[in-house]
Design a protein around this motif. Structure first.
Motif, PDB file in Angstrom:
ATOM      1  N   GLY A   1       0.825  -1.098   0.054  1.00  0.00           N
ATOM      2  CA  GLY A   1       0.745   0.045   0.219  1.00  0.00           C
ATOM      3  C   GLY A   1       0.485   1.056  -0.077  1.00  0.00           C
ATOM      4  O   GLY A   1       2.171   1.612  -0.081  1.00  0.00           O
ATOM      5  N   LEU A   2       0.505   1.875   0.281  1.00  0.00           N
ATOM      6  CA  LEU A   2       0.849   3.586   0.127  1.00  0.00           C
ATOM      7  C   LEU A   2       0.836   4.139   1.558  1.00  0.00           C
ATOM      8  O   LEU A   2      -0.437   4.663   1.963  1.00  0.00           O
ATOM      9  CB  LEU A   2       0.103   4.167  -1.041  1.00  0.00           C
ATOM     10  CG  LEU A   2       0.744   6.010  -1.294  1.00  0.00           C
ATOM     11  CD1 LEU A   2       2.921   5.692  -1.692  1.00  0.00           C
ATOM     12  CD2 LEU A   2       0.447   6.597  -2.240  1.00  0.00           C
ATOM     13  N   ILE A   3       1.866   4.991   2.228  1.00  0.00           N
ATOM     14  CA  ILE A   3       1.784   6.165   3.193  1.00  0.00           C
ATOM     15  C   ILE A   3       1.689   7.525   2.823  1.00  0.00           C
ATOM     16  O   ILE A   3       2.872   7.848   2.658  1.00  0.00           O
ATOM     17  CB  ILE A   3       2.396   5.271   3.882  1.00  0.00           C
ATOM     18  CG1 ILE A   3       1.740   4.142   4.763  1.00  0.00           C
ATOM     19  CG2 ILE A   3       2.344   6.284   5.520  1.00  0.00           C
ATOM     20  CD1 ILE A   3       2.969   4.035   5.848  1.00  0.00           C
ATOM     21  N   LYS A   4       0.889   8.247   2.817  1.00  0.00           N
ATOM     22  CA  LYS A   4       1.504   9.275   2.245  1.00  0.00           C
ATOM     23  C   LYS A   4       1.598  10.766   3.626  1.00  0.00           C
ATOM     24  O   LYS A   4       0.279  10.278   4.506  1.00  0.00           O
ATOM     25  CB  LYS A   4       0.328  10.171   1.266  1.00  0.00           C
ATOM     26  CG  LYS A   4       0.769  11.568   0.337  1.00  0.00           C
ATOM     27  CD  LYS A   4      -0.515  11.270  -0.626  1.00  0.00           C
ATOM     28  CE  LYS A   4      -0.261  12.796  -1.405  1.00  0.00           C
ATOM     29  NZ  LYS A   4      -1.012  13.370  -1.582  1.00  0.00           N
ATOM     30  N   VAL A   5       2.685  10.947   3.484  1.00  0.00           N
ATOM     31  CA  VAL A   5       2.425  12.221   4.537  1.00  0.00           C
ATOM     32  C   VAL A   5       3.112  13.454   4.311  1.00  0.00           C
ATOM     33  O   VAL A   5       3.634  13.733   3.157  1.00  0.00           O
ATOM     34  CB  VAL A   5       3.600  11.153   5.692  1.00  0.00           C
ATOM     35  CG1 VAL A   5       3.889  12.707   6.583  1.00  0.00           C
ATOM     36  CG2 VAL A   5       3.473   9.776   6.137  1.00  0.00           C
ATOM     37  N   ARG A   6       2.541  14.441   5.051  1.00  0.00           N
ATOM     38  CA  ARG A   6       2.903  16.009   4.691  1.00  0.00           C
ATOM     39  C   ARG A   6       3.552  16.559   6.071  1.00  0.00           C
ATOM     40  O   ARG A   6       3.278  16.316   7.139  1.00  0.00           O
ATOM     41  CB  ARG A   6       1.947  16.857   4.370  1.00  0.00           C
ATOM     42  CG  ARG A   6       2.539  18.427   4.734  1.00  0.00           C
ATOM     43  CD  ARG A   6       0.966  18.950   4.408  1.00  0.00           C
ATOM     44  NE  ARG A   6       0.110  19.428   2.835  1.00  0.00           N
ATOM     45  CZ  ARG A   6      -1.300  18.862   2.942  1.00  0.00           C
ATOM     46  NH1 ARG A   6      -1.787  18.245   4.091  1.00  0.00           N
ATOM     47  NH2 ARG A   6      -1.804  18.115   2.125  1.00  0.00           N
ATOM     48  N   VAL A   7       4.810  16.911   5.887  1.00  0.00           N
ATOM     49  CA  VAL A   7       5.901  17.486   6.730  1.00  0.00           C
ATOM     50  C   VAL A   7       5.714  19.195   6.790  1.00  0.00           C
ATOM     51  O   VAL A   7       5.639  19.706   5.547  1.00  0.00           O
ATOM     52  CB  VAL A   7       7.473  17.400   6.813  1.00  0.00           C
ATOM     53  CG1 VAL A   7       7.846  17.164   8.155  1.00  0.00           C
ATOM     54  CG2 VAL A   7       7.091  15.669   6.988  1.00  0.00           C
ATOM     55  N   ARG A   8       5.188  19.881   7.694  1.00  0.00           N
ATOM     56  CA  ARG A   8       5.387  21.484   7.854  1.00  0.00           C
ATOM     57  C   ARG A   8       7.203  21.573   8.759  1.00  0.00           C
ATOM     58  O   ARG A   8       7.345  21.712   9.647  1.00  0.00           O
ATOM     59  CB  ARG A   8       4.407  21.982   8.929  1.00  0.00           C
ATOM     60  CG  ARG A   8       2.754  21.862   8.072  1.00  0.00           C
ATOM     61  CD  ARG A   8       2.185  22.051   8.477  1.00  0.00           C
ATOM     62  NE  ARG A   8       1.211  21.020   9.539  1.00  0.00           N
ATOM     63  CZ  ARG A   8       1.412  20.591  10.747  1.00  0.00           C
ATOM     64  NH1 ARG A   8       1.527  21.474  11.449  1.00  0.00           N
ATOM     65  NH2 ARG A   8       0.351  20.138  11.871  1.00  0.00           N
ATOM     66  N   VAL A   9       7.493  22.076   7.582  1.00  0.00           N
ATOM     67  CA  VAL A   9       8.710  22.775   8.140  1.00  0.00           C
ATOM     68  C   VAL A   9       8.718  24.632   8.622  1.00  0.00           C
ATOM     69  O   VAL A   9       8.667  24.896   7.118  1.00  0.00           O
ATOM     70  CB  VAL A   9      10.341  22.235   7.230  1.00  0.00           C
ATOM     71  CG1 VAL A   9      11.387  22.520   7.824  1.00  0.00           C
ATOM     72  CG2 VAL A   9      10.270  20.033   7.158  1.00  0.00           C
ATOM     73  N   ASP A  10       9.899  25.070   9.353  1.00  0.00           N
ATOM     74  CA  ASP A  10      10.078  25.936   9.632  1.00  0.00           C
ATOM     75  C   ASP A  10      11.266  26.592   8.737  1.00  0.00           C
ATOM     76  O   ASP A  10      11.949  25.772   8.425  1.00  0.00           O
ATOM     77  CB  ASP A  10       9.783  26.837  11.147  1.00  0.00           C
ATOM     78  CG  ASP A  10      10.975  26.224  11.814  1.00  0.00           C
ATOM     79  OD1 ASP A  10      12.517  25.712  11.318  1.00  0.00           O
ATOM     80  OD2 ASP A  10      11.406  26.378  12.594  1.00  0.00           O
ATOM     81  N   LYS A  11      11.642  27.550   8.341  1.00  0.00           N
ATOM     82  CA  LYS A  11      12.924  28.482   7.890  1.00  0.00           C
ATOM     83  C   LYS A  11      13.849  27.561   9.224  1.00  0.00           C
ATOM     84  O   LYS A  11      15.238  27.736   7.959  1.00  0.00           O
ATOM     85  CB  LYS A  11      12.641  29.303   8.027  1.00  0.00           C
ATOM     86  CG  LYS A  11      12.801  30.325   9.678  1.00  0.00           C
ATOM     87  CD  LYS A  11      12.810  32.297   9.200  1.00  0.00           C
ATOM     88  CE  LYS A  11      13.044  33.106  10.917  1.00  0.00           C
ATOM     89  NZ  LYS A  11      13.099  34.295  10.704  1.00  0.00           N
ATOM     90  N   GLU A  12      14.026  27.488   9.907  1.00  0.00           N
ATOM     91  CA  GLU A  12      15.392  26.898  10.972  1.00  0.00           C
ATOM     92  C   GLU A  12      15.748  25.127  10.279  1.00  0.00           C
ATOM     93  O   GLU A  12      16.559  24.776  10.531  1.00  0.00           O
ATOM     94  CB  GLU A  12      15.421  27.305  12.140  1.00  0.00           C
ATOM     95  CG  GLU A  12      15.124  28.447  12.187  1.00  0.00           C
ATOM     96  CD  GLU A  12      16.058  29.068  12.217  1.00  0.00           C
ATOM     97  OE1 GLU A  12      17.532  28.446  12.319  1.00  0.00           O
ATOM     98  OE2 GLU A  12      16.117  30.353  11.714  1.00  0.00           O
ATOM     99  N   GLY A  13      14.386  25.342   9.295  1.00  0.00           N
ATOM    100  CA  GLY A  13      14.402  23.489   9.511  1.00  0.00           C
ATOM    101  C   GLY A  13      14.327  22.440  10.823  1.00  0.00           C
ATOM    102  O   GLY A  13      14.539  21.546  10.052  1.00  0.00           O
ATOM    103  N   VAL A  14      13.504  22.906  11.809  1.00  0.00           N
ATOM    104  CA  VAL A  14      12.788  22.334  12.004  1.00  0.00           C
ATOM    105  C   VAL A  14      11.064  22.107  12.365  1.00  0.00           C
ATOM    106  O   VAL A  14      10.525  23.387  11.675  1.00  0.00           O
ATOM    107  CB  VAL A  14      12.599  23.670  13.925  1.00  0.00           C
ATOM    108  CG1 VAL A  14      11.978  22.814  14.466  1.00  0.00           C
ATOM    109  CG2 VAL A  14      13.910  23.707  14.477  1.00  0.00           C
ATOM    110  N   VAL A  15      11.162  20.741  12.392  1.00  0.00           N
ATOM    111  CA  VAL A  15       9.707  19.957  12.111  1.00  0.00           C
ATOM    112  C   VAL A  15       8.658  20.685  13.053  1.00  0.00           C
ATOM    113  O   VAL A  15       8.531  20.540  14.237  1.00  0.00           O
ATOM    114  CB  VAL A  15       9.453  19.020  12.359  1.00  0.00           C
ATOM    115  CG1 VAL A  15       8.074  18.170  11.920  1.00  0.00           C
ATOM    116  CG2 VAL A  15      10.603  18.222  10.927  1.00  0.00           C
TER     117      VAL A  15
END
Length: 477
Positions: A417-431
């Motif tokens: 199957g497929l696992i789809k994930v969105r990651v929100r990263v700030d300008k410092e590269g921190v999630v």
């Protein structure tokens, strides 16, 4: 005679005194009217007096009683004034007008009416009592005491005179003498709020809780909308260990509106001790609405809801508790455990981590349970670093390796199957956040691996929201 009037008269100990009735008998009837006003049942007595007034049109007493039903008001004064025009010699009508003026604090007019009555009959003690009450309006306690004692010289057991004298003596600190007078007043006529309050307080001071409960119950019954009276009797029932009766009184208090947090907490505690979850849940809901910043009622509501199998609303209460105080480790821990039970594992570990970062005794349990759950996810030994492509490759590799292990334990995963994930990263590269967009694999451990491998990663210093797609394929046939 209409049936309702006949029933009312039959229910009474005796019909209202009429004609040339004895003074004590009329005094008692007037006291009954005042008590009925306090209870909100004066309408029943009014019906009886109206019937008597029709039956005895020449007798002023039924119409005087009717005026008392509306006292003090313009209506009552107008009725009495009309009666006085026809029956100027009747002492009760002038006494009634003196009462109206006294309640309106119109001292000169009250004095005139009372003097008129006493000029004709110096022993008409109800007017003497009202003179004492009139003196109290002017803070002339000496004259008031003299008047009450003068009335008692005529009628030693008069309820109002003993009440007035007892309250004055109580203010003077003469408690034994005050109690003696108040006891006489209570014995003569129990339905007097001021007397009941005074006796209630004296009984509490003497630690005579049973007597205090008796007076408090009478006061609450006489004045059902008196919040202080209702709370006092409820507290006394509680102190006496009569928890079930205390709960009934607290419930009556709540029905008067504007509940206090202390009352709700005590009532909730009673229901908790009685293992009455339904009743406690109802009270905790009220407490949560009243104490809008406290997480405690929300946490307790969650416990109650979980106990009856209402998982979703229970978790909702925990989320509300966390919104009120994000440092409460116990709320995070309860949420984590609930999420584990329904296999929502990545959110469960999020809650465990929040509990570990929180405060309270629950932190220790979270430190034990959280890492044990995390071991199942077999996350990378070191946090991933780099650009999205490198991180994607690393997560894909570790995820597929774990998938192979999971597939052996659960052959149903062979379909992949497929696992789809969105990651929100700030300008410092921190999630700043991770969103599981879709998961067609259906294995909570694999979903948690992808979620936390990305959440714990350190990205390049650039604000972005990359979306990762991990395709897991079963063995080739």
């Amino acid at each position: 005679m209409p049936l309702i009037v006949a029933l009312l008269l039959a229910a009474a100990a005796a019909s209202p005194p009429i004609g040339n009735a004895a003074v004590p008998d009329v005094v008692r009837e007037l006291q009954l009217i005042t008590a009925a006003q306090a209870r909100g049942t004066v309408g029943e007595r009014r019906i009886v007096y109206q019937e008597l007034a029709k039956k005895l049109p020449s007798d002023p007493l039924p119409r005087i009683y009717l005026a008392y039903c509306d006292m003090p008001s313009d209506e009552s004064w107008n009725q009495l004034k009309g009666i006085a025009t026809i029956n100027p010699e009747n002492p009760w009508v002038h006494y009634g007008m003196g009462q109206v003026y006294t309640l309106w604090k119109m001292k000169d007019q009250a004095k005139t009416e009372l003097d008129l009555v006493l000029k004709r009959d110096a022993a008409f003690y109800p007017a003497i009592v009202t003179q004492g009450e009139l003196a109290l309006l002017g803070s002339d306690t000496k004259t008031a005491e003299d008047r009450f004692r003068a009335a008692l010289a005529v009628k030693a057991d008069d309820a109002r005179a003993n009440a007035g004298l007892g309250l004055i003596l109580l203010d003077q600190g003469k408690r034994p003498e005050a109690k003696a007078a108040l006891d006489k007043s209570f014995a003569a006529f129990a339905d007097q709020p001021k007397v009941l309050r005074a006796l209630f307080q004296l009984a509490k001071e003497a630690n005579d809780l049973k007597a205090a409960a008796k007076y408090g119950a009478s006061l609450a019954e006489l004045a059902p909308k008196d919040r202080d009276a209702r709370k006092s009797i409820a507290d006394l029932r509680f102190d006496l260990g009569e928890k079930a009766e205390a709960a009934k009184e607290y419930e009556r208090l709540l029905r008067l509106g504007d509940p206090s947090a202390d009352v709700l907490k005590r009532l909730a505690g009673i229901y908790r001790d009685a293992n009455d979850g339904e009743a406690e849940e109802r009270v905790q809901q009220q407490l949560a609405a009243l104490e809008k910043t406290s997480p405690d009622p929300c946490i307790r509501l969650a416990e109650l809801m979980f106990a009856r199998g209402a998982v979703e609303p229970g978790e909702g209460q925990l989320l509300e508790a966390i919104a009120r105080d994000a440092t409460r480790a116990d709320a995070h821990l309860m949420l984590a455990r609930s999420r584990v039970k329904r296999d929502d594992l990545y959110e469960a570990l999020d809650s465990y981590r929040a509990a570990i970062a929180g405060a309270g005794a629950a932190v220790d349990d979270a430190r034990k349970e959280g890492p044990e759950l995390e071991k199942k996810f077999k996350l990378p030994a070191k946090k991933l670093k780099g650009d999205p492509n490198n991180i994607n490759w690393a997560v894909s590799s570790s995820l597929n390796e774990l998938y192979g292990e999971r597939r052996k334990a659960n052959p149903k995963l062979a379909a992949g199957g497929l696992i789809k994930v969105r990651v929100r990263v700030d300008k410092e590269g921190v999630v700043q956040g991770v969103d599981l967009i879709s998961d067609t694999v259906g294995d909570p451990v694999l979903a948690a691996h992808a979620y936390f491998a990305l959440k714990d990663a350190q990205f390049e210093k650039k604000k972005r929201e990359p979306v990762f797609e991990f395709e897991l394929k079963g063995p080739k046939k």
